[in-house]
Scaffold this motif. Structure first.
Motif, PDB file in Angstrom:
ATOM      1  N   SER A  66       0.823  -1.209   0.000  1.00 29.88           N
ATOM      2  CA  SER A  66       0.000   0.000   0.000  1.00 29.88           C
ATOM      3  C   SER A  66       0.856   1.257   0.000  1.00 29.88           C
ATOM      4  CB  SER A  66      -0.949  -0.003   1.203  1.00 29.88           C
ATOM      5  OG  SER A  66      -0.208   0.093   2.401  1.00 29.88           O
ATOM      6  N   GLN A  71      -1.585   3.816  -1.784  1.00 28.86           N
ATOM      7  CA  GLN A  71      -2.993   3.562  -1.501  1.00 28.86           C
ATOM      8  C   GLN A  71      -3.200   3.519   0.013  1.00 28.86           C
ATOM      9  OE1 GLN A  71      -5.441   3.302  -3.858  1.00 28.86           O
ATOM     10  NE2 GLN A  71      -3.820   3.833  -5.300  1.00 28.86           N
ATOM     11  N   SER A  72      -4.423   3.604   0.424  1.00 30.57           N
ATOM     12  CA  SER A  72      -4.760   3.545   1.841  1.00 30.57           C
ATOM     13  C   SER A  72      -4.586   2.113   2.357  1.00 30.57           C
ATOM     14  CB  SER A  72      -6.204   3.997   2.047  1.00 30.57           C
ATOM     15  OG  SER A  72      -6.636   3.701   3.350  1.00 30.57           O
ATOM     16  N   VAL A  74      -6.053   0.856   5.001  1.00 31.06           N
ATOM     17  CA  VAL A  74      -7.383   0.362   5.369  1.00 31.06           C
ATOM     18  C   VAL A  74      -8.125  -0.149   4.146  1.00 31.06           C
ATOM     19  CG1 VAL A  74      -9.608   1.026   6.344  1.00 31.06           C
ATOM     20  CG2 VAL A  74      -7.503   1.899   7.352  1.00 31.06           C
ATOM     21  N   GLU A  75      -8.073   0.610   3.051  1.00 25.81           N
ATOM     22  CA  GLU A  75      -8.728   0.164   1.822  1.00 25.81           C
ATOM     23  C   GLU A  75      -8.094  -1.115   1.289  1.00 25.81           C
ATOM     24  OE1 GLU A  75      -8.613   3.380  -0.918  1.00 25.81           O
ATOM     25  OE2 GLU A  75     -10.088   4.567   0.194  1.00 25.81           O
ATOM     26  N   LEU A  78      -9.384  -3.976   3.452  1.00 30.23           N
ATOM     27  CA  LEU A  78     -10.773  -4.292   3.099  1.00 30.23           C
ATOM     28  C   LEU A  78     -10.874  -4.982   1.746  1.00 30.23           C
ATOM     29  CD1 LEU A  78     -12.618  -1.074   4.332  1.00 30.23           C
ATOM     30  CD2 LEU A  78     -12.665  -3.360   5.351  1.00 30.23           C
ATOM     31  N   ALA A  79      -9.988  -4.626   0.833  1.00 33.40           N
ATOM     32  CA  ALA A  79     -10.019  -5.221  -0.499  1.00 33.40           C
ATOM     33  C   ALA A  79      -9.519  -6.662  -0.501  1.00 33.40           C
ATOM     34  CB  ALA A  79      -9.184  -4.388  -1.466  1.00 33.40           C
TER      35      ALA A  79
END
Length: 131
Positions: A66, A71-72, A74-75, A78-79
């Protein structure tokens, strides 16, 4: 199949595929060999399901990726939850198919259903006390 499930849970706790591989190669492989599974199959199950440590969050590799991909975190976590669980389910289904259709490769001790204890007897037994 229990090795894959335990490896998925262990991956969700530690987030390290190397730790998963080392723990389950010491725990699961000797037990599978004791039950006369094919050594290649036993090691393959552990090696294949150890990959779940990189996919199922929290994973150190996801954090590094990340930052590199900007990128985040957390995202990213979740992905990767659903693909990790789907991959674990796919491993379980593949192991079931191999055991069902190529039992000579899988090996293992055959357990007759008449040898199993019924659930009613298991539920009726008292639990051991913790002393």
């Amino acid at each position: 199949m229990p090795t894959v499930g335990a490896n998925a849970v262990f991956a969700a706790v530690t987030g390290s595929s190397i730790a998963s591989a080392s723990v389950f190669s010491k725990m699961s492989v000797p037990e599978m060999l004791r039950h006369e599974y094919n050594p290649r199959f036993a090691v393959g199950v552990v090696a294949g399901s150890s990959v779940l440590g990189m996919i199922i969050p929290p994973s150190a590799m996801l954090i590094i990726y990340s930052f590199v991909a900007e990128q985040s975190v957390v995202e990213m976590f979740l992905a990767c939850v659903m693909p990790g669980l789907l991959l674990a389910a796919a491993y379980v289904v593949a192991i079931w198919f191999m055991g069902r259709f190529t039992p000579a490769f899988v090996g293992g001790t055959k357990i007759e259903t008449s040898d199993l204890m019924p659930w009613s007897e298991i539920a009726a037994k008292p639990c051991r006390s913790w002393r």
